[in-house]
Enzyme design. Structure first.
Site, PDB file in Angstrom:
ATOM      1  N   VAL A  26       0.857  -1.182   0.000  1.00 31.69           N
ATOM      2  CA  VAL A  26       0.000   0.000   0.000  1.00 31.69           C
ATOM      3  C   VAL A  26       0.895   1.234   0.000  1.00 31.69           C
ATOM      4  O   VAL A  26       1.804   1.355   0.818  1.00 31.69           O
ATOM      5  CB  VAL A  26      -0.938   0.016   1.244  1.00 31.69           C
ATOM      6  CG1 VAL A  26      -1.706   1.336   1.313  1.00 31.69           C
ATOM      7  CG2 VAL A  26      -1.910  -1.154   1.198  1.00 31.69           C
ATOM      8  N   ALA A  79       4.467   3.987   3.065  1.00 34.26           N
ATOM      9  CA  ALA A  79       4.015   2.760   2.392  1.00 34.26           C
ATOM     10  C   ALA A  79       4.151   1.609   3.374  1.00 34.26           C
ATOM     11  O   ALA A  79       4.757   1.762   4.436  1.00 34.26           O
ATOM     12  CB  ALA A  79       4.880   2.489   1.163  1.00 34.26           C
ATOM     13  N   LYS A  80       3.594   0.496   3.041  1.00 33.83           N
ATOM     14  CA  LYS A  80       3.840  -0.719   3.817  1.00 33.83           C
ATOM     15  C   LYS A  80       3.505  -1.903   2.951  1.00 33.83           C
ATOM     16  O   LYS A  80       2.694  -1.804   2.018  1.00 33.83           O
ATOM     17  CB  LYS A  80       2.970  -0.749   5.075  1.00 33.83           C
ATOM     18  CG  LYS A  80       3.509  -1.634   6.184  1.00 33.83           C
ATOM     19  CD  LYS A  80       4.650  -0.966   6.927  1.00 33.83           C
ATOM     20  CE  LYS A  80       5.203  -1.839   8.024  1.00 33.83           C
ATOM     21  NZ  LYS A  80       6.125  -1.085   8.889  1.00 33.83           N
ATOM     22  N   GLY A  81       4.140  -3.046   3.242  1.00 33.44           N
ATOM     23  CA  GLY A  81       3.852  -4.256   2.489  1.00 33.44           C
ATOM     24  C   GLY A  81       3.745  -5.432   3.427  1.00 33.44           C
ATOM     25  O   GLY A  81       4.219  -5.382   4.566  1.00 33.44           O
ATOM     26  N   ASP A  92      10.547  -5.496   8.444  1.00 28.55           N
ATOM     27  CA  ASP A  92       9.556  -5.352   9.521  1.00 28.55           C
ATOM     28  C   ASP A  92       9.419  -6.735  10.154  1.00 28.55           C
ATOM     29  O   ASP A  92      10.269  -7.603   9.940  1.00 28.55           O
ATOM     30  CB  ASP A  92       8.233  -4.821   8.939  1.00 28.55           C
ATOM     31  CG  ASP A  92       7.271  -4.353  10.025  1.00 28.55           C
ATOM     32  OD1 ASP A  92       7.564  -3.352  10.685  1.00 28.55           O
ATOM     33  OD2 ASP A  92       6.233  -5.007  10.243  1.00 28.55           O
TER      34      ASP A  92
END
Ligand code: NAD
Length: 423
Positions: free
Chosen positions: A65, A110-112, A151
């Site tokens: 995202v 952002a992050k995934g 992460d």
């Protein structure tokens, strides 16, 4: 059975949104800007086919995202965990936008995530998931577009595979596509310790405000991975007394404090269970340790640890949120009423993204800094950001969390107005 109200409380996207709403209202944000910042820029879902060691074909679901590119390329970690959801990734992406803005570095958020359990996968399977996930996203990531980082469930090795896969696609080695890489592949000195070091810096600042000394300060740290173990070690070395420690296997509490260097060797050197540490204290559950006597509580594991149902049991004077989202939105009011000095996640754990920014700068320059230089710059950023958040809280009569959101939203809104909307 968990009630619907409590279930909603545990939805991290709703938690993030609730704080955004309060901060946006306090700022008097105009409706168009409010809508623009509330929703993500882009959401990508990928279905990742992977040949498993057993010979069968499995398909994993992954997300990325992009919440905002208003202040720069978007930036955020990749999480490998069995309970990853799109809502969670959305929330984490928005938090990255606010976090980068709080510490004033030129990135958006952002992050995934990939729904998988790395503990049940072989190294080869994790590598194949990582490479195919990266290949599917290769058009959307890049040093000027979106810069991932580790992460939960991912690490330096994962970032090395992302870097290599991306580089194969663009036909040249591009170290700046990810941060949190091994030093030998363009990683930064001090990155491994950065999030924990940032936690220590803001705790030092909070102690000064409250007129207390490190030597008389008991600390409980939940989580003994990258953030928790580094925060515990650095704070122990700086003279704090670490009286509570915990990881997924359980917790230990000892009023006399732990030798964190020895504990680190036990857990990460010898790969032994944390609760079996021989010089340990009372064994507790990972959850119960949060409510033992201490001056600083430092959750550094997962989300939703402090809720409206249990926050009244916190005994700490200071809550330093090493993890993202350890406190639900309804718990904020409980902590405020108790007078707990909260250092919110988007400030407290921003040391990681700050040194990631330094890593990206060093990769693009091809010139690497001394560790002392990295740490000094980190100290400056964390101290200034702490002061700005506390000043904002005092000026606007809000708690530190809402102040940090207001500061961040204000900065993003200002940049957005300067850019204008491309039509
Ligand atoms: P990690 O995987 O290195 O460590 C996680 C730790 O939490 C481990 O000790 C694990 O045993 C423990 N844990 C896992 N599930 C648990 C549970 N149900 N109850 C109690 N403990 C549990 O992860 P990390 O990189 O240290 O990240 C921890 C938190 O900090 C996450 O919220 C992450 O998003 C956040 N964070 C990490 C960084 C970073 O630089 N690594 C930066 C900012 C924020």
């Amino acid at each position: 059975m968990v009630s619907v109200a409590v279930q909603n409380e545990l939805n991290v996207y709703e938690s993030a949104e609730a704080r955004f709403e309060v901060a946006a209202k306090k700022l008097g944000l105009e409706e168009g800007l409010y809508k623009y910042m509330k929703y993500p820029n882009k959401e990508i879902t990928v279905y990742i086919p992977v040949a498993m060691d057993s010979g069968h074909l499995e398909v994993f679901i992954g997300y990325r995202v992009h919440h905002s590119i208003v202040r720069g390329p978007c930036k955020g970690g990749i999480r490998f965990a069995p309970d990853v959801t799109l809502d969670e990734v959305r929330a984490l992406a928005a938090w990255m936008t606010w976090k980068c803005a709080v510490v004033n570095i030129p990135f958006g958020g952002a992050k995934g995530g990939v729904i998988c359990d790395p503990s049940k996968l072989s190294n080869g399977e994790v590598e194949r998931i990582t490479r195919r996930y990266t290949a599917e996203l290769s058009e959307w990531i890049g040093p000027e577009r979106d810069v991932p980082a580790p992460d939960l469930g991912t690490n330096e090795q994962t970032m090395a595979w992302v870097m290599d896969t991306y580089s194969m696609h663009v036909r040249h080695t591009t170290t700046a596509v990810v941060t949190g890489k091994p030093f030998e592949l363009g990683g930064s000195r001090g990155r491994k310790e950065a999030t924990g070091r940032g936690c220590q810096i803001v705790c030092d600042k909070a102690l000064t405000r409250l007129g207390r000394k490190r030597e008389n300060t008991r600390v409980i740290v939940q989580g003994f991975g990258n953030v928790g173990s580094m925060a515990a070690l650095l704070m122990y070395q700086a003279g704090y007394r670490i009286v509570g420690v915990a990881d997924i296997h359980g917790a230990l509490y000892n009023e006399k404090g732990f030798d964190i260097a020895a504990l680190l060797d036990w857990v990460h050197g010898q790969h032994r269970p944390l609760p079996d540490f021989p010089a340990g204290g009372a064994r507790l559950s990972t959850h119960d340790v949060l409510f033992q006597p201490c001056e600083i509580l430092l959750p550094a594991a997962i989300e939703n640890q402090l809720t409206s149902q249990n926050a009244h049991r916190v005994q700490a004077l200071i809550l330093c949120e090493g993890a993202n989202g350890p406190t639900t939105a309804p718990a904020d009011a409980v902590l405020e009423k108790k007078g707990v000095f909260v250092i919110p996640d988007i400030l407290a754990n921003a040391g990681g993204v700050t040194v990631s920014y330094f890593e990206w700068v060093q990769d693009r320059q091809g010139f690497f800094w001394r560790e002392s230089e990295v740490n000094e710059r980190l100290q400056d950023v964390m101290e200034n950001s702490f002061d700005e958040v506390v000043r904002y809280a005092e000026t606007h009569g809000v708690n530190n969390r809402i102040a940090s959101y207001m500061l961040a939203i204000d900065r993003v809104a200002f940049a957005l107005k300067l850019r204008g909307i491309y039509a």
